[in-house]
Motif scaffolding. Structure first.
Motif, mmCIF file in Angstrom:
data_model
loop_
_atom_site.group_PDB
_atom_site.id
_atom_site.type_symbol
_atom_site.label_atom_id
_atom_site.label_comp_id
_atom_site.label_asym_id
_atom_site.label_seq_id
_atom_site.Cartn_x
_atom_site.Cartn_y
_atom_site.Cartn_z
ATOM 1 N N LEU A 58 73.786 1.399 51.672
ATOM 2 C CA LEU A 58 73.875 0.118 50.987
ATOM 3 C C LEU A 58 72.479 -0.258 50.507
ATOM 4 O O LEU A 58 71.504 -0.075 51.231
ATOM 5 C CB LEU A 58 74.403 -0.975 51.919
ATOM 6 C CG LEU A 58 75.876 -0.889 52.336
ATOM 7 C CD1 LEU A 58 76.194 -1.968 53.356
ATOM 8 C CD2 LEU A 58 76.780 -1.017 51.120
ATOM 9 N N SER A 59 72.379 -0.814 49.308
ATOM 10 C CA SER A 59 71.099 -1.186 48.722
ATOM 11 C C SER A 59 71.191 -2.576 48.113
ATOM 12 O O SER A 59 72.291 -3.050 47.809
ATOM 13 C CB SER A 59 70.688 -0.183 47.638
ATOM 14 O OG SER A 59 70.590 1.120 48.159
ATOM 15 N N PRO A 60 70.058 -3.248 47.915
ATOM 16 C CA PRO A 60 70.080 -4.540 47.235
ATOM 17 C C PRO A 60 70.786 -4.437 45.890
ATOM 18 O O PRO A 60 70.551 -3.511 45.112
ATOM 19 C CB PRO A 60 68.590 -4.863 47.065
ATOM 20 C CG PRO A 60 67.935 -4.178 48.221
ATOM 21 C CD PRO A 60 68.696 -2.886 48.376
ATOM 22 N N GLY A 61 71.672 -5.383 45.638
ATOM 23 C CA GLY A 61 72.454 -5.375 44.414
ATOM 24 C C GLY A 61 73.869 -4.875 44.606
ATOM 25 O O GLY A 61 74.751 -5.157 43.800
ATOM 26 N N ASP A 62 74.125 -4.121 45.696
ATOM 27 C CA ASP A 62 75.476 -3.655 46.002
ATOM 28 C C ASP A 62 76.300 -4.804 46.562
ATOM 29 O O ASP A 62 75.766 -5.750 47.123
ATOM 30 C CB ASP A 62 75.443 -2.527 47.028
ATOM 31 C CG ASP A 62 74.974 -1.206 46.447
ATOM 32 O OD1 ASP A 62 75.057 -1.045 45.215
ATOM 33 O OD2 ASP A 62 74.521 -0.348 47.225
ATOM 34 N N ALA A 106 80.336 -10.932 48.819
ATOM 35 C CA ALA A 106 79.000 -10.804 49.383
ATOM 36 C C ALA A 106 78.199 -9.747 48.643
ATOM 37 O O ALA A 106 78.689 -8.646 48.402
ATOM 38 C CB ALA A 106 79.091 -10.440 50.860
ATOM 39 N N ILE A 107 76.962 -10.077 48.301
ATOM 40 C CA ILE A 107 76.064 -9.149 47.629
ATOM 41 C C ILE A 107 74.862 -8.893 48.524
ATOM 42 O O ILE A 107 74.348 -9.806 49.173
ATOM 43 C CB ILE A 107 75.618 -9.679 46.251
ATOM 44 C CG1 ILE A 107 74.752 -8.645 45.527
ATOM 45 C CG2 ILE A 107 74.879 -11.003 46.363
ATOM 46 C CD1 ILE A 107 74.439 -9.020 44.082
ATOM 47 N N ILE A 108 74.426 -7.649 48.593
ATOM 48 C CA ILE A 108 73.259 -7.284 49.383
ATOM 49 C C ILE A 108 72.001 -7.750 48.649
ATOM 50 O O ILE A 108 71.826 -7.463 47.472
ATOM 51 C CB ILE A 108 73.175 -5.760 49.585
ATOM 52 C CG1 ILE A 108 74.458 -5.226 50.230
ATOM 53 C CG2 ILE A 108 71.952 -5.404 50.432
ATOM 54 C CD1 ILE A 108 74.725 -5.718 51.617
ATOM 55 N N ALA A 157 57.457 0.217 45.742
ATOM 56 C CA ALA A 157 58.753 0.862 45.485
ATOM 57 C C ALA A 157 59.918 -0.092 45.737
ATOM 58 O O ALA A 157 60.888 -0.116 44.982
ATOM 59 C CB ALA A 157 58.896 2.111 46.353
ATOM 60 N N ALA A 158 59.840 -0.897 46.796
ATOM 61 C CA ALA A 158 60.932 -1.822 47.111
ATOM 62 C C ALA A 158 61.097 -2.857 46.005
ATOM 63 O O ALA A 158 62.215 -3.207 45.624
ATOM 64 C CB ALA A 158 60.670 -2.502 48.445
ATOM 65 N N ALA A 159 59.968 -3.345 45.479
ATOM 66 C CA ALA A 159 60.031 -4.325 44.393
ATOM 67 C C ALA A 159 60.648 -3.698 43.143
ATOM 68 O O ALA A 159 61.427 -4.347 42.433
ATOM 69 C CB ALA A 159 58.637 -4.857 44.087
ATOM 70 N N ARG A 160 60.323 -2.448 42.880
ATOM 71 C CA ARG A 160 60.880 -1.772 41.708
ATOM 72 C C ARG A 160 62.379 -1.544 41.855
ATOM 73 O O ARG A 160 63.131 -1.633 40.892
ATOM 74 C CB ARG A 160 60.168 -0.444 41.463
ATOM 75 C CG ARG A 160 58.733 -0.633 41.019
ATOM 76 C CD ARG A 160 58.116 0.620 40.430
ATOM 77 N NE ARG A 160 56.768 0.325 39.962
ATOM 78 C CZ ARG A 160 56.494 -0.280 38.828
ATOM 79 N NH1 ARG A 160 57.504 -0.662 38.033
ATOM 80 N NH2 ARG A 160 55.255 -0.528 38.462
ATOM 81 N N GLU A 161 62.808 -1.246 43.067
ATOM 82 C CA GLU A 161 64.236 -1.086 43.318
ATOM 83 C C GLU A 161 64.985 -2.386 43.018
ATOM 84 O O GLU A 161 66.056 -2.383 42.403
ATOM 85 C CB GLU A 161 64.465 -0.662 44.770
ATOM 86 C CG GLU A 161 65.934 -0.463 45.121
ATOM 87 C CD GLU A 161 66.151 -0.116 46.586
ATOM 88 O OE1 GLU A 161 67.256 0.327 46.923
ATOM 89 O OE2 GLU A 161 65.212 -0.318 47.388
#
Length: 301
Positions: A58-62, A106-108, A157-161
């Motif tokens: 699971l990732s941010p935006g999922d 719900a959104i991650i 990298a996290a900010a770019r994701e």
């Protein structure tokens, strides 16, 4: 959280419930759940979702599957799923929206972080901060963050994701702004300073509240969203290029610009003719961003 909230299966590219690969299906545990005698059912759900986040499944935006799908897949009651989702929302890992359709559920918005940031977030979540104070504090903290990241050429990298997730065309304005808030927190996390990260995490609820309330007063949201995305890209470009002064100034302009555009007050009212007192310090007449104390004295000690 009512039953309709998470029963709706979102129809979007990020709908992880619809993935055909069962190895990445969030309803399929990545490890055997703890025995029922040693863990409450909601704790099993919580551990499962956090494991999926930590593993990158699971990732941010999922979006999470619906409440019914999670309950069936994990063999627990729907009340246990509800309780786990409440905890995840308090911790700032997910955000939920009421209603039905592709934008509900719900959104991650974040991955699990350290215990210190969780503690700080819980301590300040119930407090109401004045919008102007939140903006001023953001200017002090986030300009220092941007400057330090540029000076150290830190990994972003996290900010770019998160920036990639914000570029999805299926996001509502609220979803975009929730990911936006996490983008700013991820920059603080990139400094490796736990106290700074905890402070930003603690402010998160207050930041989300005012930016989302203010979005209702934006006359052309798609245009504003495109501008915010470009500003995010410019901030990261200045950081990656090792230009501390530019990075700090771009962050200040980004925060101040949205505040000035929306001019939301603590009562939720929109000012059509803002006075000097309605502006953050650097927005006063005849001033420049460079004159703001956070830019003139960007120490992080």
């Amino acid at each position: 959280m009512d039953d309709a909230l998470l029963d709706a299966e979102p129809a979007s590219a990020g709908n992880i419930a619809a993935r055909s690969d069962t190895a990445t299906d969030p309803t399929t545990p990545v490890a055997p759940p703890p025995p029922a005698a040693t863990a409450k059912a909601w704790e099993t759900v919580l551990a499962h979702i956090e494991a999926q986040l930590a593993a990158g499944i699971l990732s941010p935006g999922d979006r999470l599957p619906g409440e019914r799908a999670l309950a069936t897949g994990l063999g627990v009651g729907r009340s246990s799923v509800r309780e786990a989702l409440r905890v995840l929302e308090v911790l700032g890992l997910i955000r939920t929206q009421t209603g039905s359709g592709p934008s509900s559920g719900a959104i991650i918005v974040a991955r699990p972080s350290g215990g210190m940031s969780i503690l700080m977030r819980l301590q300040v979540a119930a407090q109401g901060f004045a919008v102007a104070d939140v903006v001023k504090t953001r200017l002090v903290l986030e300009t220092a963050v941007a400057r330090e990241l540029a000076e150290t050429r830190a990994h972003t990298a996290a900010a770019r994701e998160l920036l990639d997730a914000m570029g999805r065309g299926t996001l509502t304005d609220t979803e975009f702004l929730l990911l936006d808030a996490q983008f700013h927190l991820s920059l603080a996390e990139a400094t490796g300073n736990d106290v700074l990260t905890a402070t930003m995490a603690g402010l998160r609820s207050a930041i989300e509240a005012y930016v989302i309330d203010a979005s209702a007063h934006v006359p052309d949201w798609p245009r504003t969203m495109r501008r915010l995305q470009q500003e995010h890209r410019d901030i990261l470009a200045a950081i990656d290029a090792g230009r501390p002064g530019e990075a700090a100034e771009r962050v200040a302009a980004h925060i101040s610009g949205y505040y000035a555009e929306t001019r939301i007050t603590d009562a939720g009212h929109h000012h059509t003719s803002p006075t000097t007192s309605d502006r953050p310090p650097e927005m006063a007449p005849h001033s420049t961003l460079a004159s703001h104390p956070a830019l003139a004295h960007p120490t992080t000690t």
